[in-house]
Design a protein around this motif. Structure first.
Motif, PDB file in Angstrom:
ATOM      1  N   LYS A  97       0.858  -1.066   0.113  1.00 14.57           N
ATOM      2  CA  LYS A  97       0.003  -0.430   0.225  1.00 14.57           C
ATOM      3  C   LYS A  97       1.075   1.496   0.435  1.00 14.57           C
ATOM      4  O   LYS A  97       1.262   1.636   1.255  1.00 14.57           O
ATOM      5  CB  LYS A  97      -1.141  -0.162   1.540  1.00 14.57           C
ATOM      6  CG  LYS A  97      -1.664  -1.181   0.826  1.00 14.57           C
ATOM      7  CD  LYS A  97      -2.513  -1.067   2.050  1.00 14.57           C
ATOM      8  CE  LYS A  97      -3.474  -2.770   2.057  1.00 14.57           C
ATOM      9  NZ  LYS A  97      -4.092  -2.780   3.213  1.00 14.57           N
ATOM     10  N   THR A  98       1.037   1.976  -1.247  1.00 12.26           N
ATOM     11  CA  THR A  98       1.797   2.744  -1.337  1.00 12.26           C
ATOM     12  C   THR A  98       0.939   4.051  -1.571  1.00 12.26           C
ATOM     13  O   THR A  98       1.469   5.554  -1.604  1.00 12.26           O
ATOM     14  CB  THR A  98       2.317   2.821  -2.670  1.00 12.26           C
ATOM     15  OG1 THR A  98       2.175   2.531  -3.902  1.00 12.26           O
ATOM     16  CG2 THR A  98       3.988   1.561  -2.085  1.00 12.26           C
ATOM     17  N   GLY A  99      -0.136   4.116  -1.530  1.00 16.10           N
ATOM     18  CA  GLY A  99      -1.268   5.238  -1.846  1.00 16.10           C
ATOM     19  C   GLY A  99      -0.705   6.305  -3.102  1.00 16.10           C
ATOM     20  O   GLY A  99      -0.507   5.511  -4.042  1.00 16.10           O
ATOM     21  N   VAL A 100      -1.416   7.323  -3.452  1.00 12.44           N
ATOM     22  CA  VAL A 100      -1.363   7.543  -4.838  1.00 12.44           C
ATOM     23  C   VAL A 100       0.339   8.050  -5.607  1.00 12.44           C
ATOM     24  O   VAL A 100       1.042   8.124  -4.544  1.00 12.44           O
ATOM     25  CB  VAL A 100      -1.802   9.195  -4.722  1.00 12.44           C
ATOM     26  CG1 VAL A 100      -1.849  10.197  -6.005  1.00 12.44           C
ATOM     27  CG2 VAL A 100      -3.067   8.872  -4.568  1.00 12.44           C
ATOM     28  N   SER A 101       0.259   7.519  -6.315  1.00  6.78           N
ATOM     29  CA  SER A 101       2.137   7.673  -6.584  1.00  6.78           C
ATOM     30  C   SER A 101       2.020   7.929  -8.248  1.00  6.78           C
ATOM     31  O   SER A 101       2.805   8.412  -8.518  1.00  6.78           O
ATOM     32  CB  SER A 101       2.164   6.514  -7.503  1.00  6.78           C
ATOM     33  OG  SER A 101       2.556   5.624  -6.195  1.00  6.78           O
ATOM     34  N   GLY A 102       0.719   8.532  -8.741  1.00 11.50           N
ATOM     35  CA  GLY A 102       0.511   9.522 -10.404  1.00 11.50           C
ATOM     36  C   GLY A 102      -0.605  10.167 -10.094  1.00 11.50           C
ATOM     37  O   GLY A 102      -1.531   9.494  -9.742  1.00 11.50           O
ATOM     38  N   ILE A 103      -0.204  10.788 -10.867  1.00 12.89           N
ATOM     39  CA  ILE A 103      -1.529  12.739 -11.156  1.00 12.89           C
ATOM     40  C   ILE A 103      -1.100  12.741 -12.885  1.00 12.89           C
ATOM     41  O   ILE A 103      -0.597  13.270 -12.997  1.00 12.89           O
ATOM     42  CB  ILE A 103      -1.776  13.390 -10.072  1.00 12.89           C
ATOM     43  CG1 ILE A 103      -2.515  12.422  -8.724  1.00 12.89           C
ATOM     44  CG2 ILE A 103      -3.335  14.009 -10.328  1.00 12.89           C
ATOM     45  CD1 ILE A 103      -2.373  14.315  -7.420  1.00 12.89           C
ATOM     46  N   VAL A 104      -2.085  12.287 -13.251  1.00 10.25           N
ATOM     47  CA  VAL A 104      -1.712  13.277 -14.811  1.00 10.25           C
ATOM     48  C   VAL A 104      -3.328  14.474 -14.742  1.00 10.25           C
ATOM     49  O   VAL A 104      -4.775  13.610 -14.292  1.00 10.25           O
ATOM     50  CB  VAL A 104      -2.439  12.252 -15.883  1.00 10.25           C
ATOM     51  CG1 VAL A 104      -3.058  12.794 -17.007  1.00 10.25           C
ATOM     52  CG2 VAL A 104      -1.700  11.381 -16.015  1.00 10.25           C
ATOM     53  N   LEU A 105      -3.124  15.004 -15.145  1.00  7.24           N
ATOM     54  CA  LEU A 105      -3.838  16.371 -15.248  1.00  7.24           C
ATOM     55  C   LEU A 105      -4.067  16.678 -17.032  1.00  7.24           C
ATOM     56  O   LEU A 105      -3.724  16.891 -18.100  1.00  7.24           O
ATOM     57  CB  LEU A 105      -3.505  17.875 -14.504  1.00  7.24           C
ATOM     58  CG  LEU A 105      -3.367  17.372 -12.609  1.00  7.24           C
ATOM     59  CD1 LEU A 105      -2.407  19.143 -12.905  1.00  7.24           C
ATOM     60  CD2 LEU A 105      -4.684  17.176 -12.138  1.00  7.24           C
TER      61      LEU A 105
END
Length: 135
Positions: A93-101
């Protein structure tokens, strides 16, 4: 997908994935889930740079494979981090690793679909969500 003015001197996706050490599940998804035959010029130029963790600014025409330029390295880094976390602590469980806007709902939907295809064989480790605001 073979883009205009792209020569295939760089080899096909299988060769490119091997040369860039792209994770086997991502490489398999490219072969099975995408309509890409050869990496486009922009992909051959941008993916190796992005794979090192460096930022890349790309301007290219529609259909040139820009989504692959960020999605492939992003998925690669997420899988590497999860693998490292599992080996070190047993916790994936590493959480959010990438966000694309993306600027429009349509582009959010397109990017999400392409990333889902690229993550086809690692969906047990990668979740892809498309969040869109109200009009």
């Amino acid at each position: 997908m073979k883009a205009e003015n792209d020569d295939d001197d760089g080899g096909d996706w299988a060769e490119f994935c091997l040369s860039q050490s792209i994770e086997r599940r991502i490489a398999r998804a490219i072969a099975d889930e995408s309509s890409w035959d050869y990496p486009t010029l922009v992909q051959r130029a941008a993916i190796p740079v992005a794979m090192t963790g460096r930022d890349v600014l790309i301007q290219a025409r529609t259909g040139s494979g820009k989504t692959g330029c960020y999605a492939i390295p992003m998925l690669q880094l997420i899988l590497q981090r999860k693998d490292r976390a599992t080996r070190q602590s047993g916790d994936v469980k590493t959480g959010v690793s990438g966000i694309v806007l993306a600027p429009t709902r349509e582009l959010v939907a397109q990017a999400r679909l392409q990333i889902l295809k690229l993550a086809a064989y690692c969906r047990d480790e990668v979740s892809v969500l498309g969040l869109m605001g109200e009009d």
